[in-house]
Scaffold this motif. Sequence first.
Motif, PDB file in Angstrom:
ATOM      1  N   ALA A  80       0.832  -1.206   0.000  1.00 45.29           N
ATOM      2  CA  ALA A  80       0.000   0.000   0.000  1.00 45.29           C
ATOM      3  C   ALA A  80       0.866   1.255   0.000  1.00 45.29           C
ATOM      4  CB  ALA A  80      -0.939  -0.005   1.196  1.00 45.29           C
ATOM      5  N   ALA A  81       1.908   1.251   0.807  1.00 41.75           N
ATOM      6  CA  ALA A  81       2.811   2.397   0.853  1.00 41.75           C
ATOM      7  C   ALA A  81       3.635   2.501  -0.430  1.00 41.75           C
ATOM      8  CB  ALA A  81       3.726   2.284   2.066  1.00 41.75           C
ATOM      9  N   ARG A  82       4.131   1.370  -0.903  1.00 42.65           N
ATOM     10  CA  ARG A  82       4.996   1.353  -2.084  1.00 42.65           C
ATOM     11  C   ARG A  82       4.263   1.794  -3.354  1.00 42.65           C
ATOM     12  NH1 ARG A  82       9.460  -2.186  -2.415  1.00 42.65           N
ATOM     13  NH2 ARG A  82      10.357  -2.121  -4.473  1.00 42.65           N
ATOM     14  N   PHE A  83       3.005   1.376  -3.500  1.00 41.08           N
ATOM     15  CA  PHE A  83       2.253   1.663  -4.720  1.00 41.08           C
ATOM     16  C   PHE A  83       1.185   2.739  -4.516  1.00 41.08           C
ATOM     17  CE2 PHE A  83       3.935  -2.621  -5.230  1.00 41.08           C
ATOM     18  CZ  PHE A  83       4.576  -2.488  -6.447  1.00 41.08           C
ATOM     19  N   ASN A  84       1.189   3.391  -3.346  1.00 40.33           N
ATOM     20  CA  ASN A  84       0.267   4.490  -3.058  1.00 40.33           C
ATOM     21  C   ASN A  84      -1.191   4.072  -3.280  1.00 40.33           C
ATOM     22  OD1 ASN A  84      -0.352   7.086  -2.229  1.00 40.33           O
ATOM     23  ND2 ASN A  84      -0.317   7.886  -4.325  1.00 40.33           N
ATOM     24  N   LEU A  85      -1.575   2.985  -2.627  1.00 43.65           N
ATOM     25  CA  LEU A  85      -2.913   2.435  -2.805  1.00 43.65           C
ATOM     26  C   LEU A  85      -3.905   3.092  -1.851  1.00 43.65           C
ATOM     27  CD1 LEU A  85      -2.021  -1.346  -3.072  1.00 43.65           C
ATOM     28  CD2 LEU A  85      -2.356   0.287  -4.923  1.00 43.65           C
ATOM     29  N   SER A  86      -5.137   3.163  -2.287  1.00 43.66           N
ATOM     30  CA  SER A  86      -6.210   3.721  -1.464  1.00 43.66           C
ATOM     31  C   SER A  86      -6.678   2.669  -0.457  1.00 43.66           C
ATOM     32  CB  SER A  86      -7.377   4.140  -2.347  1.00 43.66           C
ATOM     33  OG  SER A  86      -8.054   2.995  -2.834  1.00 43.66           O
ATOM     34  N   PRO A  87      -7.431   3.097   0.566  1.00 46.45           N
ATOM     35  CA  PRO A  87      -7.987   2.114   1.514  1.00 46.45           C
ATOM     36  C   PRO A  87      -8.869   1.071   0.821  1.00 46.45           C
ATOM     37  CG  PRO A  87      -8.127   4.308   2.440  1.00 46.45           C
ATOM     38  CD  PRO A  87      -7.659   4.471   1.016  1.00 46.45           C
ATOM     39  N   LEU A  88      -9.595   1.470  -0.221  1.00 45.59           N
ATOM     40  CA  LEU A  88     -10.405   0.494  -0.957  1.00 45.59           C
ATOM     41  C   LEU A  88      -9.531  -0.543  -1.657  1.00 45.59           C
ATOM     42  CD1 LEU A  88     -13.202   2.713  -2.534  1.00 45.59           C
ATOM     43  CD2 LEU A  88     -13.421   1.035  -0.694  1.00 45.59           C
ATOM     44  N   ASP A  89      -8.400  -0.112  -2.172  1.00 48.77           N
ATOM     45  CA  ASP A  89      -7.477  -1.055  -2.811  1.00 48.77           C
ATOM     46  C   ASP A  89      -6.905  -2.026  -1.783  1.00 48.77           C
ATOM     47  OD1 ASP A  89      -7.705   0.029  -5.413  1.00 48.77           O
ATOM     48  OD2 ASP A  89      -6.301   1.623  -4.877  1.00 48.77           O
ATOM     49  N   VAL A  90      -6.617  -1.518  -0.591  1.00 45.46           N
ATOM     50  CA  VAL A  90      -6.099  -2.389   0.475  1.00 45.46           C
ATOM     51  C   VAL A  90      -7.149  -3.437   0.848  1.00 45.46           C
ATOM     52  CG1 VAL A  90      -5.319  -2.451   2.879  1.00 45.46           C
ATOM     53  CG2 VAL A  90      -4.499  -0.654   1.340  1.00 45.46           C
ATOM     54  N   GLU A  91      -8.413  -3.012   0.950  1.00 41.88           N
ATOM     55  CA  GLU A  91      -9.488  -3.975   1.235  1.00 41.88           C
ATOM     56  C   GLU A  91      -9.588  -5.018   0.129  1.00 41.88           C
ATOM     57  OE1 GLU A  91     -13.304  -2.334   2.221  1.00 41.88           O
ATOM     58  OE2 GLU A  91     -12.365  -0.721   3.367  1.00 41.88           O
ATOM     59  N   PHE A  92      -9.443  -4.569  -1.119  1.00 45.82           N
ATOM     60  CA  PHE A  92      -9.482  -5.514  -2.235  1.00 45.82           C
ATOM     61  C   PHE A  92      -8.349  -6.532  -2.102  1.00 45.82           C
ATOM     62  CE2 PHE A  92      -7.667  -6.850  -6.258  1.00 45.82           C
ATOM     63  CZ  PHE A  92      -8.735  -7.551  -6.790  1.00 45.82           C
ATOM     64  N   LEU A  93      -7.146  -6.077  -1.802  1.00 47.08           N
ATOM     65  CA  LEU A  93      -6.010  -6.995  -1.658  1.00 47.08           C
ATOM     66  C   LEU A  93      -6.260  -8.013  -0.540  1.00 47.08           C
ATOM     67  CD1 LEU A  93      -2.942  -4.620  -2.053  1.00 47.08           C
ATOM     68  CD2 LEU A  93      -3.789  -6.287  -3.701  1.00 47.08           C
ATOM     69  N   GLN A  94      -6.813  -7.544   0.561  1.00 45.94           N
ATOM     70  CA  GLN A  94      -7.101  -8.462   1.660  1.00 45.94           C
ATOM     71  C   GLN A  94      -8.109  -9.522   1.232  1.00 45.94           C
ATOM     72  OE1 GLN A  94      -8.258  -5.498   4.509  1.00 45.94           O
ATOM     73  NE2 GLN A  94      -6.217  -5.419   5.430  1.00 45.94           N
ATOM     74  N   ARG A  95      -9.183  -9.105   0.554  1.00 42.75           N
ATOM     75  CA  ARG A  95     -10.177 -10.075   0.065  1.00 42.75           C
ATOM     76  C   ARG A  95      -9.568 -11.006  -0.963  1.00 42.75           C
ATOM     77  NH1 ARG A  95     -13.382  -5.660  -0.682  1.00 42.75           N
ATOM     78  NH2 ARG A  95     -13.226  -5.937  -2.928  1.00 42.75           N
ATOM     79  N   PHE A  96      -8.776 -10.461  -1.878  1.00 43.62           N
ATOM     80  CA  PHE A  96      -8.151 -11.239  -2.944  1.00 43.62           C
ATOM     81  C   PHE A  96      -7.317 -12.369  -2.355  1.00 43.62           C
ATOM     82  CE2 PHE A  96      -4.494 -12.096  -5.683  1.00 43.62           C
ATOM     83  CZ  PHE A  96      -5.132 -12.456  -6.855  1.00 43.62           C
ATOM     84  N   PHE A  97      -6.437 -12.043  -1.407  1.00 40.80           N
ATOM     85  CA  PHE A  97      -5.554 -13.058  -0.851  1.00 40.80           C
ATOM     86  C   PHE A  97      -6.301 -14.019   0.072  1.00 40.80           C
ATOM     87  CE2 PHE A  97      -2.272 -10.134  -2.363  1.00 40.80           C
ATOM     88  CZ  PHE A  97      -1.463 -11.045  -3.028  1.00 40.80           C
ATOM     89  N   ARG A  98      -7.356 -13.559   0.733  1.00 40.08           N
ATOM     90  CA  ARG A  98      -8.182 -14.457   1.553  1.00 40.08           C
ATOM     91  C   ARG A  98      -8.847 -15.490   0.662  1.00 40.08           C
ATOM     92  NH1 ARG A  98     -12.573 -11.301   4.286  1.00 40.08           N
ATOM     93  NH2 ARG A  98     -11.007  -9.867   3.667  1.00 40.08           N
ATOM     94  N   GLU A  99      -9.395 -15.044  -0.490  1.00 41.39           N
ATOM     95  CA  GLU A  99     -10.039 -15.964  -1.431  1.00 41.39           C
ATOM     96  C   GLU A  99      -9.006 -16.923  -2.032  1.00 41.39           C
ATOM     97  OE1 GLU A  99     -13.340 -16.301  -2.109  1.00 41.39           O
ATOM     98  OE2 GLU A  99     -13.615 -14.855  -0.482  1.00 41.39           O
ATOM     99  N   GLN A 100      -7.817 -16.461  -2.298  1.00 35.66           N
ATOM    100  CA  GLN A 100      -6.762 -17.323  -2.847  1.00 35.66           C
ATOM    101  C   GLN A 100      -6.397 -18.415  -1.847  1.00 35.66           C
ATOM    102  OE1 GLN A 100      -5.410 -17.242  -5.983  1.00 35.66           O
ATOM    103  NE2 GLN A 100      -7.018 -15.747  -6.342  1.00 35.66           N
ATOM    104  N   GLY A 101      -6.431 -18.071  -0.570  1.00 32.40           N
ATOM    105  CA  GLY A 101      -6.110 -19.051   0.472  1.00 32.40           C
ATOM    106  C   GLY A 101      -7.146 -20.151   0.580  1.00 32.40           C
ATOM    107  N   LYS A 102      -8.408 -19.823   0.260  1.00 32.24           N
ATOM    108  CA  LYS A 102      -9.474 -20.816   0.327  1.00 32.24           C
ATOM    109  C   LYS A 102      -9.429 -21.785  -0.848  1.00 32.24           C
ATOM    110  CE  LYS A 102     -12.778 -17.891   2.740  1.00 32.24           C
ATOM    111  NZ  LYS A 102     -14.048 -17.176   2.654  1.00 32.24           N
ATOM    112  N   GLY A 103      -8.927 -21.296  -1.996  1.00 31.95           N
ATOM    113  CA  GLY A 103      -8.959 -22.109  -3.215  1.00 31.95           C
ATOM    114  C   GLY A 103      -7.837 -23.032  -3.398  1.00 31.95           C
TER     115      GLY A 103
END
Length: 61
Positions: free
Chosen positions: A38-61
Motif C-alpha cells: 500500500a505504501a509502495r504503490f500508493n494504494l487507497s484504503p479500498l485497494d487495500v481492502e481488495f487486496l485483503q479479500r483477494f488473498f483471503r479468497e486465494q487461500g481458500k482455493g
Amino acid sequence: MTTVMPQSELTRKAIKWICESMEKSGEAPLNKMIEQAAARFNLSPLDVEFLQRFFREQGKG
C-alpha cells in the motif's frame, strides 16, 4: 517525469510484488506485506481492502 498509471494497474503491480516477495521471504505475514505494498504503490484504503479479500479468497482455493 512520472508516469500516471490507472489505479487498477497499480493494484496488479501490488499483487505481483506481494506474490514475489512472499516467495522470496517464505512465511512473511500477509498483512505486513499488504501494508508495505500500500505504501509502495500508493494504494487507497479500498485497494487495500481488495487486496485483503483477494488473498483471503486465494487461500481458500
